[in-house]
Design a protein around this motif. Structure first.
Motif, PDB file in Angstrom:
ATOM      1  N   LYS A 122     -17.926  28.696 -20.048  1.00 55.37           N
ATOM      2  CA  LYS A 122     -16.693  28.259 -20.737  1.00 55.37           C
ATOM      3  C   LYS A 122     -15.529  29.216 -20.423  1.00 55.37           C
ATOM      4  O   LYS A 122     -14.382  28.778 -20.280  1.00 55.37           O
ATOM      5  CB  LYS A 122     -16.946  28.219 -22.236  1.00 55.37           C
ATOM      6  CG  LYS A 122     -15.818  27.567 -23.019  1.00 55.37           C
ATOM      7  CD  LYS A 122     -16.138  27.507 -24.486  1.00 55.37           C
ATOM      8  CE  LYS A 122     -14.941  26.970 -25.265  1.00 55.37           C
ATOM      9  NZ  LYS A 122     -13.768  27.834 -25.131  1.00 55.37           N
ATOM     10  N   ASP A 123     -15.852  30.511 -20.318  1.00 53.47           N
ATOM     11  CA  ASP A 123     -14.807  31.490 -19.995  1.00 53.47           C
ATOM     12  C   ASP A 123     -14.215  31.224 -18.614  1.00 53.47           C
ATOM     13  O   ASP A 123     -13.008  31.331 -18.405  1.00 53.47           O
ATOM     14  CB  ASP A 123     -15.382  32.908 -20.038  1.00 53.47           C
ATOM     15  CG  ASP A 123     -15.755  33.295 -21.446  1.00 53.47           C
ATOM     16  OD1 ASP A 123     -15.117  32.789 -22.377  1.00 53.47           O
ATOM     17  OD2 ASP A 123     -16.688  34.105 -21.605  1.00 53.47           O
ATOM     18  N   ARG A 179     -14.163  28.350 -17.077  1.00 55.12           N
ATOM     19  CA  ARG A 179     -13.385  27.099 -17.170  1.00 55.12           C
ATOM     20  C   ARG A 179     -12.008  27.386 -17.764  1.00 55.12           C
ATOM     21  O   ARG A 179     -10.990  26.917 -17.251  1.00 55.12           O
ATOM     22  CB  ARG A 179     -14.145  26.112 -18.040  1.00 55.12           C
ATOM     23  CG  ARG A 179     -13.458  24.788 -18.259  1.00 55.12           C
ATOM     24  CD  ARG A 179     -14.264  23.934 -19.232  1.00 55.12           C
ATOM     25  NE  ARG A 179     -13.565  22.721 -19.580  1.00 55.12           N
ATOM     26  CZ  ARG A 179     -12.627  22.641 -20.518  1.00 55.12           C
ATOM     27  NH1 ARG A 179     -12.252  23.720 -21.165  1.00 55.12           N
ATOM     28  NH2 ARG A 179     -12.056  21.483 -20.794  1.00 55.12           N
ATOM     29  N   ASP A 180     -11.978  28.175 -18.831  1.00 56.50           N
ATOM     30  CA  ASP A 180     -10.697  28.503 -19.479  1.00 56.50           C
ATOM     31  C   ASP A 180      -9.801  29.325 -18.558  1.00 56.50           C
ATOM     32  O   ASP A 180      -8.583  29.146 -18.536  1.00 56.50           O
ATOM     33  CB  ASP A 180     -10.939  29.275 -20.779  1.00 56.50           C
ATOM     34  CG  ASP A 180     -11.537  28.385 -21.841  1.00 56.50           C
ATOM     35  OD1 ASP A 180     -11.519  27.158 -21.639  1.00 56.50           O
ATOM     36  OD2 ASP A 180     -12.024  28.908 -22.860  1.00 56.50           O
ATOM     37  N   ARG A 234      -8.216  27.079 -15.990  1.00 59.14           N
ATOM     38  CA  ARG A 234      -7.223  26.191 -16.605  1.00 59.14           C
ATOM     39  C   ARG A 234      -5.960  26.953 -17.003  1.00 59.14           C
ATOM     40  O   ARG A 234      -4.844  26.517 -16.746  1.00 59.14           O
ATOM     41  CB  ARG A 234      -7.855  25.546 -17.838  1.00 59.14           C
ATOM     42  CG  ARG A 234      -7.207  24.271 -18.274  1.00 59.14           C
ATOM     43  CD  ARG A 234      -8.156  23.530 -19.163  1.00 59.14           C
ATOM     44  NE  ARG A 234      -9.041  22.713 -18.371  1.00 59.14           N
ATOM     45  CZ  ARG A 234      -8.854  21.412 -18.166  1.00 59.14           C
ATOM     46  NH1 ARG A 234      -7.818  20.811 -18.678  1.00 59.14           N
ATOM     47  NH2 ARG A 234      -9.693  20.712 -17.447  1.00 59.14           N
ATOM     48  N   GLN A 235      -6.149  28.120 -17.629  1.00 60.08           N
ATOM     49  CA  GLN A 235      -4.986  28.899 -18.069  1.00 60.08           C
ATOM     50  C   GLN A 235      -4.244  29.516 -16.891  1.00 60.08           C
ATOM     51  O   GLN A 235      -3.063  29.828 -16.980  1.00 60.08           O
ATOM     52  CB  GLN A 235      -5.430  30.004 -19.035  1.00 60.08           C
ATOM     53  CG  GLN A 235      -5.743  29.487 -20.414  1.00 60.08           C
ATOM     54  CD  GLN A 235      -6.544  30.462 -21.225  1.00 60.08           C
ATOM     55  OE1 GLN A 235      -6.676  31.620 -20.861  1.00 60.08           O
ATOM     56  NE2 GLN A 235      -7.098  29.982 -22.317  1.00 60.08           N
ATOM     57  N   ALA A 243     -15.395  23.792 -12.769  1.00 58.37           N
ATOM     58  CA  ALA A 243     -14.117  23.954 -13.469  1.00 58.37           C
ATOM     59  C   ALA A 243     -12.969  23.419 -12.630  1.00 58.37           C
ATOM     60  O   ALA A 243     -12.079  22.722 -13.140  1.00 58.37           O
ATOM     61  CB  ALA A 243     -13.895  25.427 -13.794  1.00 58.37           C
ATOM     62  N   THR A 279      -3.840  20.865 -23.588  1.00 58.60           N
ATOM     63  CA  THR A 279      -4.509  20.854 -24.895  1.00 58.60           C
ATOM     64  C   THR A 279      -5.919  20.288 -24.827  1.00 58.60           C
ATOM     65  O   THR A 279      -6.631  20.263 -25.822  1.00 58.60           O
ATOM     66  CB  THR A 279      -3.697  20.014 -25.898  1.00 58.60           C
ATOM     67  OG1 THR A 279      -3.435  18.726 -25.321  1.00 58.60           O
ATOM     68  CG2 THR A 279      -2.384  20.691 -26.250  1.00 58.60           C
ATOM     69  N   LYS A 328      -9.838  19.975 -24.488  1.00 61.19           N
ATOM     70  CA  LYS A 328     -10.908  20.971 -24.701  1.00 61.19           C
ATOM     71  C   LYS A 328     -12.227  20.485 -24.131  1.00 61.19           C
ATOM     72  O   LYS A 328     -12.440  19.322 -23.968  1.00 61.19           O
ATOM     73  CB  LYS A 328     -11.056  21.231 -26.192  1.00 61.19           C
ATOM     74  CG  LYS A 328      -9.896  22.049 -26.727  1.00 61.19           C
ATOM     75  CD  LYS A 328     -10.030  22.334 -28.193  1.00 61.19           C
ATOM     76  CE  LYS A 328      -8.834  23.122 -28.680  1.00 61.19           C
ATOM     77  NZ  LYS A 328      -8.879  23.362 -30.119  1.00 61.19           N
TER      78      LYS A 328
END
Lengths: 313, 96
Positions: free
Chosen positions: A166-167, A169-170, A173-174, A292, A311, A313
């Motif tokens: 998940k990290d 992926r974030d 994205r960020q 990702a 936004t 998730k």
């Protein structure tokens, strides 16, 4: 110099506004991006007969990413930068000389780390000013992720949160959609890379012509930090675009449009394998990058607005 | 843009801002083969230090005062007309 009309010099302005001999590393793409941006903003300068008052301003001392215009100003923080622009405009109001034209649309080059840390100041700045912000991104967040993934000894390992899928992926994205771009309403927002120079130049031109605030995120591979040979900087940037890791898009009125579409995307491993900074990163998490990137690329192609993607998730 | 021009415009403080002459950064220098060069200017576009300029003949050359020898121009060149030549005065031990 009449023969200065072959291919590239025909498209770009002749005059070189970039200051040579600065403290940047060998093959620094950050300084290359600053040079390309300064070439475009130079033609729009009022002293040279342009329409709007654009001036290149950077928020660091003369290092890699400063523009070095004839009216360059440097400031350590964004707060100081706001003061510099205000004082310059006040000065121009007092003196009606041609050399003191008010800054209508300043071009500000900032580092990604400054963007994330001075977020509140930037928000306040964007409410009052009409500016083009060029953010040079050499992935400080990814370095943090790599550092976190290094296993710690004994009890520390249990206390600290280790990196999971998940990290990753974030982070992907960020990286592609910064928090500022997702929350603020820019009239023009785009991503660019100096490996596609004409795309970058075209986007800066559009950013200058846009009515409101504009934001351009520029990927700048760093040979020293990412650990690769200095002559491969543009090659790495090209791979980042063609694998879909850093898709080049532009947002006009909140709607995303891909400017360079790669139908047969290459695996992300081709981009990651060139960088030696990933040698401590666990190999089990490497496929997470591919998933990702695939997910993000599909989102960009399907959904219309940037706020929906940010936004999600 | 060179340092002297910036000082003239008043944008650079000659005392506090220091500028490096990058002559001592490299052991090699880029050389253009004018037989192969098509004068497209890709090398000029991809130089991160703005050290490549156009001669009166229309061919390109490197300003060796500021060239750091990164090799980006060689990698980007379409025709492969640029090559690195060992700077003998800098690194005589590299000459075989």
């Amino acid at each position: 110099m009449d023969r200065f009309s072959v291919f590239v010099p025909k498209i770009l302005p002749r005059q070189e506004r970039f200051l040579s001999g600065r403290r940047s590393c060998k093959g620094c793409v950050k300084s290359l991006a600053a040079r390309l941006v300064s070439k475009v903003t130079d033609s729009a300068d009022p002293a040279l007969g342009g329409i709007n008052g654009h001036t290149g301003i950077s928020n660091s001392a003369l290092s890699a990413n400063t523009f070095a215009h004839d009216r360059v100003n440097t400031a350590d923080t964004l707060e100081k930068l706001v003061f510099v622009i205000d004082s310059f405009n006040a000065k121009s109001a007092r003196q009606s000389k041609s050399s003191h034209v008010a800054v209508k649309k300043p071009v500000i080059g900032i580092d990604r780390k400054v963007l994330d840390s001075d977020y509140v100041v930037l928000q306040r700045f964007l409410k009052n000013k009409n500016a083009l912000i060029v953010c040079f991104d050499n992935e400080p967040a990814m370095d943090t992720l790599i550092r976190r993934a290094i296993p710690r000894p004994f009890i520390q390992n249990e206390r600290k949160h280790s990196v999971n899928e998940k990290d990753v992926r974030d982070a992907v994205r960020q990286k592609n959609i910064p928090a500022v771009a997702a929350k603020e309403d820019f009239s023009y927002m785009a991503t660019a890379c100096p490996s596609h120079p004409f795309d970058l130049i075209e986007k800066v031109r559009r950013g200058l012509d846009s009515p409101g605030n504009a934001f351009i995120l520029v990927l700048t591979p760093c040979p020293t930090g990412w650990i690769f040979a200095s002559n491969k900087t543009l090659d790495i940037g090209r791979r980042a675009v063609l694998t879909g890791y850093f898709p080049l898009y532009e947002v006009i009125d909140g709607v995303i449009r891909l400017t360079i579409q790669s139908k047969n995307r290459k695996p992300v491993q081709e981009y990651l394998a060139l960088q030696k900074r990933f040698f401590t990163f666990p190999a089990s998490l490497m496929p997470a990058f591919q998933t990702a990137v695939d997910e993000f690329y599909e989102d960009i192609q399907k959904t219309g607005t940037i706020h929906e993607i940010a936004t999600k998730k | 843009m060179k340092k002297q021009d910036c000082i003239k415009f008043g944008s650079v403080n000659p005392i506090t801002d220091d500028f490096k002459i990058n002559d001592d950064w490299r052991f090699e220098r880029p050389v253009w083969d004018t037989q192969k060069c098509v004068r497209c200017g890709i090398c000029y576009l991809s130089c991160p230090d703005g050290a490549i300029f156009q001669n009166e003949d229309g061919f390109y050359a490197a300003d060796l005062t500021y060239c750091k020898g990164c090799g980006l121009c060689i990698q980007q060149c379409v025709t492969g007309c640029i090559s690195l030549e060992i700077a003998v005065e800098r690194a005589p031990w590299l000459v075989k």
